[in-house]
Design a protein around this motif. Sequence first.
Motif, PDB file in Angstrom:
ATOM      1  N   THR A 184      -9.113   1.834   4.553  1.00 50.74           N
ATOM      2  CA  THR A 184      -8.063   2.148   5.023  1.00 50.74           C
ATOM      3  C   THR A 184      -7.633   1.030   5.699  1.00 50.74           C
ATOM      4  OG1 THR A 184      -9.336   2.276   7.277  1.00 50.74           O
ATOM      5  CG2 THR A 184      -8.954   4.571   5.821  1.00 50.74           C
ATOM      6  N   THR A 188      -0.169  11.587   5.821  1.00 53.75           N
ATOM      7  CA  THR A 188      -0.793  10.658   4.756  1.00 53.75           C
ATOM      8  C   THR A 188      -0.809   9.285   5.264  1.00 53.75           C
ATOM      9  OG1 THR A 188      -0.130  12.141   3.132  1.00 53.75           O
ATOM     10  CG2 THR A 188      -0.734   9.924   2.338  1.00 53.75           C
ATOM     11  N   LYS A 205       0.823  -1.204   0.104  1.00 52.47           N
ATOM     12  CA  LYS A 205      -0.085   0.093   0.011  1.00 52.47           C
ATOM     13  C   LYS A 205       0.891   1.312   0.104  1.00 52.47           C
ATOM     14  CE  LYS A 205      -4.255  -1.566   2.184  1.00 52.47           C
ATOM     15  NZ  LYS A 205      -5.353  -1.328   1.055  1.00 52.47           N
ATOM     16  N   PHE A 206       1.872   1.287   0.762  1.00 57.05           N
ATOM     17  CA  PHE A 206       2.636   2.398   1.065  1.00 57.05           C
ATOM     18  C   PHE A 206       3.861   2.562  -0.209  1.00 57.05           C
ATOM     19  CE2 PHE A 206       1.457   1.669   5.324  1.00 57.05           C
ATOM     20  CZ  PHE A 206       0.765   2.964   5.658  1.00 57.05           C
ATOM     21  N   ASP A 248       2.683   1.579  -3.359  1.00 57.76           N
ATOM     22  CA  ASP A 248       1.900   1.981  -4.490  1.00 57.76           C
ATOM     23  C   ASP A 248       1.536   3.514  -4.260  1.00 57.76           C
ATOM     24  OD1 ASP A 248       1.768  -0.598  -5.241  1.00 57.76           O
ATOM     25  OD2 ASP A 248      -0.133  -1.148  -4.688  1.00 57.76           O
ATOM     26  N   LYS A 249       1.355   3.878  -2.969  1.00 62.67           N
ATOM     27  CA  LYS A 249       1.419   5.439  -2.847  1.00 62.67           C
ATOM     28  C   LYS A 249       2.405   6.142  -3.265  1.00 62.67           C
ATOM     29  CE  LYS A 249      -1.025   8.877  -1.078  1.00 62.67           C
ATOM     30  NZ  LYS A 249      -2.306   9.131  -1.673  1.00 62.67           N
ATOM     31  N   MET A 251      -4.133   6.805   5.713  1.00 58.54           N
ATOM     32  CA  MET A 251      -4.044   5.543   5.039  1.00 58.54           C
ATOM     33  C   MET A 251      -4.448   4.435   6.106  1.00 58.54           C
ATOM     34  SD  MET A 251      -1.109   5.894   2.599  1.00 58.54           S
ATOM     35  CE  MET A 251      -1.016   4.292   1.839  1.00 58.54           C
TER      36      MET A 251
END
Length: 143
Positions: free
Chosen positions: A100, A83, A24-25, A27-28, A87
């Motif tokens: 989330t 951020t 997730k991080f 991809d962000k 998330m």
Amino acid sequence: MEKTFLMVKPDGVQRDLVGKIVTKFEDKGFQLVGAKLMQITKELAEEHYGEHKERPFFGELVDFITSGPVFAMVWEGEGVIATARNMMGKTNPQEAAPGTIRGDYGITVGKNVIHGSDSPESAEREISLFFKEEELTSYTKNS
Ligand code: CMP
């Protein structure tokens, strides 16, 4: 560049969520600059959660965070502290929005999958509590 401390808690490690959370991080667009799977000592847990010392759940919190390995990370990027908190979602997974991390994976406020620094001051304090300077990297992406 701004840095934050994030930690997959023992419930997240037990449930094989480390890879999904890292993704997730990534991809962000944030950059992982330090990471380790580790067993937190009681002393480190008490220091890390020192601000909650007077809370009735402090003992439970320390017992839980030392109950199994955690995956400690340092992430870097513009605005990463706030951020990452967005998330992660609200502390209580029952109130955290779907999408989330806590909203999707957590159920109880104690076992809420992930911890993240809540301010620049706590990020600095928590990074230095968990990582030696030489354990952090600095690199430029080629993409
Ligand atoms: P964290 O972001 O790691 O910071 C402090 C932690 O205390 C929080 O996540 C929760 O997991 C935990 N916590 C907060 N309230 C309670 C509670 N009522 N009972 C147990 N743990 C709690």
